[in-house]
Design an enzyme around this catalytic site. Structure first.
Site, PDB file in Angstrom:
ATOM      1  N   LYS A   5       0.846  -1.192   0.000  1.00  0.00           N
ATOM      2  CA  LYS A   5       0.000   0.000   0.000  1.00  0.00           C
ATOM      3  C   LYS A   5       0.885   1.246   0.000  1.00  0.00           C
ATOM      4  O   LYS A   5       1.714   1.429   0.895  1.00  0.00           O
ATOM      5  CB  LYS A   5      -0.830  -0.007   1.285  1.00  0.00           C
ATOM      6  CG  LYS A   5      -2.315  -0.016   1.047  1.00  0.00           C
ATOM      7  CD  LYS A   5      -3.006  -0.125   2.371  1.00  0.00           C
ATOM      8  CE  LYS A   5      -4.369   0.472   2.299  1.00  0.00           C
ATOM      9  NZ  LYS A   5      -5.044   0.428   3.587  1.00  0.00           N
TER      10      LYS A   5
HETATM   11  C1  E4P Z   1      -8.313   0.794   3.859  1.00  0.00           C
HETATM   12  O1  E4P Z   1      -7.606   0.473   2.979  1.00  0.00           O
HETATM   13  C2  E4P Z   1      -8.263   2.105   4.527  1.00  0.00           C
HETATM   14  O2  E4P Z   1      -7.050   2.274   5.190  1.00  0.00           O
HETATM   15  C3  E4P Z   1      -9.431   2.217   5.456  1.00  0.00           C
HETATM   16  O3  E4P Z   1     -10.596   1.855   4.715  1.00  0.00           O
HETATM   17  C4  E4P Z   1      -9.593   3.571   6.093  1.00  0.00           C
HETATM   18  O4  E4P Z   1     -10.812   3.605   6.798  1.00  0.00           O
HETATM   19  P1  E4P Z   1     -11.177   4.767   7.845  1.00  0.00           P
HETATM   20  O5  E4P Z   1     -11.362   6.014   7.086  1.00  0.00           O
HETATM   21  O6  E4P Z   1     -12.466   4.295   8.467  1.00  0.00           O
HETATM   22  O7  E4P Z   1     -10.060   4.833   8.822  1.00  0.00           O
END
Ligand code: E4P
Length: 272
Positions: A97
């Protein structure tokens, strides 16, 4: 639509995989921190490497996203490679990521480092999930750089719209995909009227140009967003376990189940 579980919590991931409908896991540094703290509170002293390897074992080679912490392409690329090498014996589907732009201030000079890192890792045939994506333009650049997924942060986009327009609403409250009409004007940010509009516009944009990158609806807060992601042809949605459980529930299903259970003749139940 692929369903990923948005969690680093071993129990949640295990439970979700037992349902047999989960296609992958996404984590981020905050989710890893929460999961480790929870284990610590339970008296388990687990290091982060062991914790991640446990997630990978449960995920059984479905894609698992692990995020880099570095901020320059020259550091993000080796960190991504290192994460891949460290865990590749557990899974062939480690997805790195990369924040689409790791800049931490408006005037920061690191703006393009994310795109460079995505390019650098995808050129090395690694799977990349471009994260913290808030505009279709960012998604376009990430896709052109070779990202496997673009994570569109729908919930946080709604938060941003709420903040920008001074709306008071709870985080998990549904924000209408078509936006909010206030005094004859739809509240928007640079032409984006909601988090799910961001997802829909990105799906359309990548489709128009035949780009293979998959749109991953992320930062989801409620089940309606999951439905909307599916309806606009989003390739995948990463869903927190709490929301995943909500997808199964409806009061009339519960009521119907109770009645069928009460009515079932005893000899019917015993048919062998
Ligand atoms: C996933 O890849 C993201 O990091 C996650 O969906 C972020 O979610 P949040 O905005 O609820 O922290």
């Amino acid at each position: 639509m692929k369903i990923f579980v948005d969690s680093a919590d071993i129990e949640e991931i295990k439970e979700a995989y037992e349902w047999g409908i989960v296609n992958g896991v996404t984590t981020n540094p905050s989710l890893i921190k929460q999961a480790l703290e929870k284990r610590k509170e339970k008296g388990e002293n687990i290091d982060v490497k062991t914790h991640i390897s446990e997630i990978l074992k449960i995920a059984r080679s479905t894609p698992v996203s692990l995020e880099v912490t570095e901020k320059k392409a020259k550091d993000m690329i080796p960190q991504g490679i290192m994460l891949y090498r460290t865990f590749k014996s557990y899974s062939k589907n480690i997805v790195i990521k990369i924040p689409v732009s790791p800049a931490m201030k408006e005037e920061s000079k690191n703006d393009y480092e994310g795109i460079k890192a995505i390019k650098g890792l995808s050129e090395r045939k690694m799977l990349v999930n471009a994260t913290l994506v808030f505009t279709p333009e960012q998604a376009l650049l990430a896709a052109k750089a070779g990202a496997t997924y673009v994570s569109m942060f729908a919930g946080r986009m709604d938060d941003y719209l709420k903040e920008k327009h001074g709306l008071k609403a709870k985080k998990e409250e549904y924000y209408p995909m078509e936006g909010i009409n206030e005094k004859g004007r739809i509240l928007e940010d640079d032409g984006i009227v909601s988090g799910m509009d961001l997802v829909a516009q990105t799906v359309e944009l990548l489709k128009q140009h035949g780009l293979k990158t998959e749109v991953l609806a992320a930062s989801l807060r409620n089940k309606r967003q999951v439905r909307e992601a599916a309806l606009v042809g989003c390739h995948a949605a990463t869903i927190p376990f709490k929301v995943l459980k909500e997808l199964v529930m409806h009061p009339k299903t519960i009521e119907g189940m109770k009645k069928f259970s009460e009515d079932a003749p005893e000899d019917y139940k015993k048919i062998k």
